[in-house]
Design an enzyme around this catalytic site. Structure first.
Site, PDB file in Angstrom:
ATOM      1  N   LYS A 145       3.781  -0.021   0.005  1.00  0.00           N
ATOM      2  CA  LYS A 145       4.914  -0.570   0.770  1.00  0.00           C
ATOM      3  C   LYS A 145       6.184  -0.314  -0.028  1.00  0.00           C
ATOM      4  O   LYS A 145       6.316  -0.746  -1.183  1.00  0.00           O
ATOM      5  CB  LYS A 145       4.686  -2.059   0.989  1.00  0.00           C
ATOM      6  CG  LYS A 145       5.431  -2.655   2.149  1.00  0.00           C
ATOM      7  CD  LYS A 145       4.920  -4.073   2.361  1.00  0.00           C
ATOM      8  CE  LYS A 145       5.634  -4.763   3.504  1.00  0.00           C
ATOM      9  NZ  LYS A 145       5.246  -6.178   3.572  1.00  0.00           N
TER      10      LYS A 145
HETATM   11  O1  G3P Z   1       6.068  -8.864   7.275  1.00  0.00           O
HETATM   12  C1  G3P Z   1       7.293  -9.239   6.782  1.00  0.00           C
HETATM   13  C2  G3P Z   1       7.292 -10.694   6.558  1.00  0.00           C
HETATM   14  O2  G3P Z   1       6.482 -11.061   5.476  1.00  0.00           O
HETATM   15  C3  G3P Z   1       8.577 -11.374   6.570  1.00  0.00           C
HETATM   16  O3  G3P Z   1       8.338 -12.469   7.336  1.00  0.00           O
HETATM   17  O4  G3P Z   1       8.730 -14.691   8.212  1.00  0.00           O
HETATM   18  O5  G3P Z   1       9.514 -14.084   5.887  1.00  0.00           O
HETATM   19  O6  G3P Z   1      10.647 -13.161   7.884  1.00  0.00           O
HETATM   20  P1  G3P Z   1       9.367 -13.665   7.333  1.00  0.00           P
END
Ligand code: G3P
Length: 218
Positions: free
Chosen positions: A87
């Protein structure tokens, strides 16, 4: 649409995997920290633990931001297990690294994507997956799902093979809307997957069926 779970919590990964519908896992440094997984060695071991649970692609994020650092880290991560996907953040050296990994047959997930222009660059560099963060766009009153739709249109215009991995999915409607738009993959928390099971008419119907069966068999 493939289902990935977005967590570093092994119990949640096992629970989703036990459903039989899990296609992979995404993680990031924040999700690792949330589980108390710190220190390079512990983090690397955790990736292997995840790979030993799920038979599918597992995204492991580099923390370097310069080309040489990303390459060194990414090659090490890719060597941990055959299912590791490197990633890489959407930055200039990240795009160069994605092209390098793509030429070497190493799978990549381009992360922190927030615009169609970034999506075009990542596809041209040969990213395996592209991660637009839809929830974080919604958080700032922008339309995350509209971005997925724009990228779908662009990728279809040129038959780019990069898979659109809708990330920062927060809830079940994000999952359903991503499926309607045609995202290739969605990654979200366990609740966004198990929440799809729920409908009150299912519960009421099952209760009645079981009650009627019991009447005839008592
Ligand atoms: O997949 C990306 C993710 O981990 C971010 O999610 O909920 O922190 O915006 P969030």
């Amino acid at each position: 649409m493939k289902f990935f779970i977005d967590t570093a919590n092994l119990d949640e990964i096992r629970e989703a995997n036990d459903l039989g519908i899990l296609d992979g896992v995404t993680t990031n440094p924040s999700l690792m920290a949330k589980e108390g997984i710190t220190g390079k060695d512990n983090i690397l071991k955790h990736y292997v633990d995840i790979c030993n649970i799920v038979d599918g692609d597992v995204s492991a994020e580099v923390i370097s931001t310069d080309f040489e650092g990303i390459i060194k880290e990414g090659e090490h991560l890719a060597g941990l297990h055959k299912n590791i996907v490197v990633k890489v953040p959407m930055i200039k050296d990240g795009i160069k690294a994605i092209k390098y990994f793509s030429d070497k047959g190493i799978k990549t997930n381009c992360t922190l994507v927030f615009s169609p222009g970034q999506a075009i660059l990542a596809a041209k560099a040969g990213a395996t997956y592209l991660s637009p963060f839809i929830g974080r766009l919604d958080d700032i009153s922008s339309d995350g799902l509209a971005l997925i739709a724009e990228i779908r249109e662009i990728y279809d215009n040129y038959m780019f093979e990069t898979e659109i991995l809708a990330a920062s999915v927060r809830h079940t409607m994000h999952v359903i809307d991503c499926a309607k738009i045609g995202a290739d993959v969605m990654t979200g928390p366990l609740s966004s997957i198990t929440g799809l099971l729920n409908h009150p008419l299912t519960d009421i119907g099952l209760e009645k069926f079981l009650a009627d069966y019991a009447k005839g068999n008592s």
